[in-house]
Design a protein around this motif. Structure first.
Motif, PDB file in Angstrom:
ATOM      1  N   LEU A 100       0.875  -1.229   0.225  1.00 19.55           N
ATOM      2  CA  LEU A 100      -0.190   0.175  -0.054  1.00 19.55           C
ATOM      3  C   LEU A 100       0.972   1.293   0.014  1.00 19.55           C
ATOM      4  CD1 LEU A 100      -2.905   1.366   0.220  1.00 19.55           C
ATOM      5  CD2 LEU A 100      -2.585   1.283   2.847  1.00 19.55           C
ATOM      6  N   PHE A 101       0.451   2.257  -0.741  1.00 15.05           N
ATOM      7  CA  PHE A 101       1.093   3.577  -0.948  1.00 15.05           C
ATOM      8  C   PHE A 101       2.280   3.432  -2.068  1.00 15.05           C
ATOM      9  CE2 PHE A 101      -0.784   4.135   3.373  1.00 15.05           C
ATOM     10  CZ  PHE A 101      -1.757   5.290   3.219  1.00 15.05           C
ATOM     11  N   ASN A 102       2.877   2.317  -1.890  1.00 15.29           N
ATOM     12  CA  ASN A 102       4.114   2.358  -2.990  1.00 15.29           C
ATOM     13  C   ASN A 102       3.846   1.787  -4.305  1.00 15.29           C
ATOM     14  OD1 ASN A 102       5.472   1.237   0.044  1.00 15.29           O
ATOM     15  ND2 ASN A 102       6.394   2.895  -1.169  1.00 15.29           N
ATOM     16  N   ALA A 103       4.392   2.545  -5.552  1.00 13.59           N
ATOM     17  CA  ALA A 103       3.911   2.268  -6.985  1.00 13.59           C
ATOM     18  C   ALA A 103       2.462   2.036  -7.110  1.00 13.59           C
ATOM     19  CB  ALA A 103       4.711   0.768  -7.118  1.00 13.59           C
ATOM     20  N   MET A 104       1.783   3.147  -6.569  1.00 11.99           N
ATOM     21  CA  MET A 104       0.362   3.140  -7.063  1.00 11.99           C
ATOM     22  C   MET A 104       0.003   4.640  -6.880  1.00 11.99           C
ATOM     23  SD  MET A 104      -1.390   1.629  -3.624  1.00 11.99           S
ATOM     24  CE  MET A 104      -0.789  -0.064  -3.809  1.00 11.99           C
ATOM     25  N   THR A 105      -1.135   4.951  -7.646  1.00 14.17           N
ATOM     26  CA  THR A 105      -1.789   6.284  -7.672  1.00 14.17           C
ATOM     27  C   THR A 105      -2.525   6.771  -6.279  1.00 14.17           C
ATOM     28  OG1 THR A 105      -3.732   5.318  -8.551  1.00 14.17           O
ATOM     29  CG2 THR A 105      -2.283   6.246 -10.112  1.00 14.17           C
ATOM     30  N   PRO A 106      -1.769   8.035  -6.051  1.00 19.48           N
ATOM     31  CA  PRO A 106      -2.170   8.174  -4.353  1.00 19.48           C
ATOM     32  C   PRO A 106      -3.404   8.758  -4.427  1.00 19.48           C
ATOM     33  CG  PRO A 106      -0.921  10.138  -5.803  1.00 19.48           C
ATOM     34  CD  PRO A 106      -1.032   8.750  -6.633  1.00 19.48           C
ATOM     35  N   LEU A 107      -3.938   8.967  -3.110  1.00 24.95           N
ATOM     36  CA  LEU A 107      -5.174   9.745  -2.731  1.00 24.95           C
ATOM     37  C   LEU A 107      -5.002  11.178  -2.916  1.00 24.95           C
ATOM     38  CD1 LEU A 107      -8.027   9.701  -1.421  1.00 24.95           C
ATOM     39  CD2 LEU A 107      -6.664   9.383   0.782  1.00 24.95           C
ATOM     40  N   THR A 108      -5.654  11.723  -3.760  1.00 23.92           N
ATOM     41  CA  THR A 108      -5.738  13.243  -4.004  1.00 23.92           C
ATOM     42  C   THR A 108      -7.162  13.845  -3.761  1.00 23.92           C
ATOM     43  OG1 THR A 108      -5.862  13.332  -6.062  1.00 23.92           O
ATOM     44  CG2 THR A 108      -3.693  13.164  -5.362  1.00 23.92           C
ATOM     45  N   SER A 109      -7.339  15.031  -3.667  1.00 20.24           N
ATOM     46  CA  SER A 109      -8.870  15.756  -3.585  1.00 20.24           C
ATOM     47  C   SER A 109      -9.664  15.249  -4.524  1.00 20.24           C
ATOM     48  CB  SER A 109      -8.404  17.179  -3.231  1.00 20.24           C
ATOM     49  OG  SER A 109      -7.947  17.847  -4.440  1.00 20.24           O
ATOM     50  N   ARG A 110      -9.224  15.550  -5.499  1.00 19.00           N
ATOM     51  CA  ARG A 110     -10.257  15.197  -6.728  1.00 19.00           C
ATOM     52  C   ARG A 110     -10.442  13.732  -7.376  1.00 19.00           C
ATOM     53  NH1 ARG A 110      -8.383  20.292  -7.419  1.00 19.00           N
ATOM     54  NH2 ARG A 110      -9.917  21.854  -6.812  1.00 19.00           N
ATOM     55  N   GLU A 111      -9.050  13.211  -7.098  1.00 23.85           N
ATOM     56  CA  GLU A 111      -8.883  11.649  -7.690  1.00 23.85           C
ATOM     57  C   GLU A 111      -8.542  10.684  -6.711  1.00 23.85           C
ATOM     58  OE1 GLU A 111      -8.696   8.229  -9.081  1.00 23.85           O
ATOM     59  OE2 GLU A 111      -9.537   9.660 -10.470  1.00 23.85           O
ATOM     60  N   PRO A 112      -9.243   9.944  -6.078  1.00 20.02           N
ATOM     61  CA  PRO A 112      -8.939   9.022  -5.121  1.00 20.02           C
ATOM     62  C   PRO A 112      -7.709   8.180  -5.309  1.00 20.02           C
ATOM     63  CG  PRO A 112     -11.357   9.222  -4.886  1.00 20.02           C
ATOM     64  CD  PRO A 112     -10.653   9.876  -6.273  1.00 20.02           C
ATOM     65  N   GLY A 113      -7.577   7.765  -6.564  1.00 17.51           N
ATOM     66  CA  GLY A 113      -6.504   6.861  -7.183  1.00 17.51           C
ATOM     67  C   GLY A 113      -6.693   5.551  -6.217  1.00 17.51           C
ATOM     68  N   VAL A 114      -5.718   4.566  -6.550  1.00 22.86           N
ATOM     69  CA  VAL A 114      -5.685   3.233  -6.060  1.00 22.86           C
ATOM     70  C   VAL A 114      -5.628   3.319  -4.564  1.00 22.86           C
ATOM     71  CG1 VAL A 114      -4.190   1.030  -5.999  1.00 22.86           C
ATOM     72  CG2 VAL A 114      -4.290   2.314  -8.096  1.00 22.86           C
ATOM     73  N   VAL A 115      -5.089   4.163  -3.945  1.00 22.54           N
ATOM     74  CA  VAL A 115      -4.933   4.183  -2.585  1.00 22.54           C
ATOM     75  C   VAL A 115      -6.241   4.517  -1.973  1.00 22.54           C
ATOM     76  CG1 VAL A 115      -4.139   5.615  -0.668  1.00 22.54           C
ATOM     77  CG2 VAL A 115      -2.432   5.068  -2.359  1.00 22.54           C
ATOM     78  N   GLY A 116      -7.067   5.460  -2.612  1.00 16.68           N
ATOM     79  CA  GLY A 116      -8.463   5.796  -2.358  1.00 16.68           C
ATOM     80  C   GLY A 116      -9.260   4.636  -2.206  1.00 16.68           C
ATOM     81  N   ALA A 117      -9.118   3.651  -3.347  1.00 15.81           N
ATOM     82  CA  ALA A 117      -9.803   2.418  -3.403  1.00 15.81           C
ATOM     83  C   ALA A 117      -9.409   1.435  -2.546  1.00 15.81           C
ATOM     84  CB  ALA A 117      -9.591   1.932  -5.000  1.00 15.81           C
TER      85      ALA A 117
END
Length: 381
Positions: A211-228
Motif C-alpha cells: 500500500l502507497f508504494n508504486a500506485m496512484t495516490p489519494l488526492t482531493s479530486r482523484e482518490p486513485g488506487v490508494v483511495g480504493a
C-alpha cells in the motif's frame, strides 16, 4: 510430544497468562493453565502464532528470481524462520515466462513434498504499468499471453496463488479468469484511476500490494488506487511494509485507522539481504546497496526491503503505536484470513498447526516452530 510453558500467550485473539501448550504430530493438542506458575522454570516470555509473509522475494543471499529452485526455497525459509516467519508466499518479481515456469515448478515441488513454510507462490507482475514499475525491469513488463500464463497457474491446485497486476494493463475479463483459476488477485504497480481500481475489486481483486508504494495516490479530486484500497465497505486487504522507509509511520497509522487493522497485513517485500551480512548485492542485472535498514539501486530507488517480520511487528508497536495484539494479528491472523488459511494458521488453538513464535519482552524472536519442528536459534541481541 513437546510441552511449552509460557508466561504470556497470545492465541490470536486474546492474551492468556501462565499457559502450557502441548504439541504432538505437528499440531496443538492441548492448552491448559499452569497450576503453580511460581514453581515453573524455563518459561517463554511471549508465545504467539507464527508470522505469515505473503510477499517475500528472498533471504540468506538468495533471490528467488536468480535461483527459482527448491533448494533456494529451503534457504529462504530457513533465514526468515529466524525472525518468526512460519509460512510464506515466495514472490517472483516480473520476469520472462521461462523463469516464471521454473518458479512454478519449484513451488509445486515444495508443496507436493510438504516443505514446511512454503504455502504457495506470488507472481508480482509482469502485468504492471511501466509508469509505476518501481525497481521492476521495464523490459519484462508485458500484456498477458493467456496460453503461456495458464500453464503456470496450476500451483493453485497444490497451495495458494497470488498475482499482483495493474488492472489498467490487462484486458477485460482477465481478472475474472484468474479468479476462476483460484488465484488471489492483488492490485499493485498501477496507475489506475479510482474507478478502474474499484472496477477491478468488483471483478474479484481482493488485495493491494505494498500500500502507497508504486500506485496512484489519494488526492482531493482523484482518490486513485490508494483511495480504493482504503475503502472499508469492500472485503479487501492491504499489504504494508512497516520498515519506516517505504511509508511514513503517520501515514501507516492513518491507513490503519481508515481501513481497520483487521484488513491490514504486515509484509516484508524482503530481498536476499535478510539473513545476509553483505552491504552490496546483485539484483536483476544491477547492484543494490544496503545501508541503515534500506536497500536501494544506485539512483536511490527502493529495491524491495531489508525487513524481517519480527522487525515489522516491533515497528508497528514502537513507531506506529499500535497495540501488540494488533501487531501480532496483522503479522499472522490477517494474512491467514486473506489466504483462507485461518482454520490452520494465525491462532494458537487445539487442532491448529503448531507454527509458533516465541519472543522476549522486547519482541525479539527467541525460537520458532514450523509444524511443531523447532528452527534454528536467531541471532542474539
Amino acid at each position: 510430544m513437546t510441552v511449552l510453558k509460557v508466561k504470556r500467550l497470545f492465541d490470536g485473539e486474546q492474551w492468556l497468562n501462565h499457559q502450557q501448550v502441548t504439541i504432538e504430530n505437528g499440531k496443538i493438542q492441548d492448552i491448559t493453565p499452569i497450576d503453580y506458575p511460581q514453581l515453573a522454570t524455563q518459561l517463554i516470555d511471549i508465545l504467539a502464532p507464527g508470522f505469515i509473509d505473503v510477499h517475500v522475494n528472498g533471504g540468506g543471499d538468495v533471490l528467488f528470481n536468480h535461483t527459482p529452485t527448491l533448494d533456494a526455497l529451503k534457504v529462504i525459509v530457513k533465514n526468515h524462520a529466524q525472525f518468526g516467519t512460519v509460512a510464506m508466499m515466495p514472490t517472483l518479481i516480473s520476469d520472462d515466462y521461462d523463469v516464471m515456469s521454473q518458479a512454478h515448478d519449484a513451488v509445486c515441488e515444495a508443496l507436493q513434498q510438504g516443505l514446511a513454510g512454503i504455502i504457495g507462490l506470488h507472481y508480482e507482475g509482469p502485468y504492471l504499468n511501466p509508469i509505476r514499475k518501481g525497481v521492476h525491469n521495464e523490459d519484462k513488463l508485458r500484456m498477458p499471453n493467456e496460453e503461456k500464463l495458464f500453464k503456470i497457474l496450476d500451483v493453485a491446485n497444490h497451495g495458494k496463488l497470488m498475482v499482483t497486476l495493474a488492472p489498467e494493463q490487462v484486458p477485460d475479463g482477465f481478472i475474472e479468469k484468474l479468479v476462476k483459476q483460484h488465484a488471489i488477485v492483488c492490485i499493485g504497480h498501477s496507475a489506475a484511476t479510482y474507478d478502474e481500481a474499484i472496477r477491478a475489486v468488483h471483478c474479484g481483486a481482493r488485495g493491494f500490494t505494498h500500500l502507497f508504494n508504486a500506485m496512484t495516490p489519494l488526492t482531493s479530486r482523484e482518490p486513485g488506487v490508494v483511495g480504493a484500497a482504503l475503502q472499508n465497505q469492500y472485503k479487501t486487504w492491504c499489504g504494508l511494509i512497516a520498515d519506516g522507509h517505504h511509508v511514513h509511520p503517520a501515514t501507516m497509522n492513518i491507513a490503519m485507522q481508515a481501513k481497520g487493522c483487521e484488513h491490514i497485513m504486515l509484509v516484508t517485500d524482503a530481498i536476499q539481504s535478510v539473513g545476509s551480512s553483505k552491504s552490496e548485492l546483485p539484483f536483476l542485472g544491477q547492484k543494490i546497496h544496503r545501508k541503515n535498514g534500506k536497500v536501494t539501486t544506485a539512483d536511490g530507488t527502493l529495491a524491495g526491503s531489508d525487513l524481517d517480520m519480527a522487525s515489522a511487528v516491533r515497528n508497528t508497536i514502537q513507531l506506529i503505536k499500535r497495540t501488540p495484539q494488533e501487531a501480532f494479528q496483522m503479522a499472522s491472523l490477517r494474512p491467514a484470513q486473506f489466504l483462507g488459511l485461518d482454520h490452520q494458521l494465525g491462532r494458537i488453538k487445539v487442532g491448529y498447526q503448531a507454527s509458533l513464535v516465541a519472543l522476549n519482552q522486547d519482541y525479539y524472536v527467541t525460537q520458532t516452530w514450523i509444524d511443531g519442528h523447532p528452527m534454528l536459534e536467531p541471532k542474539t541481541h
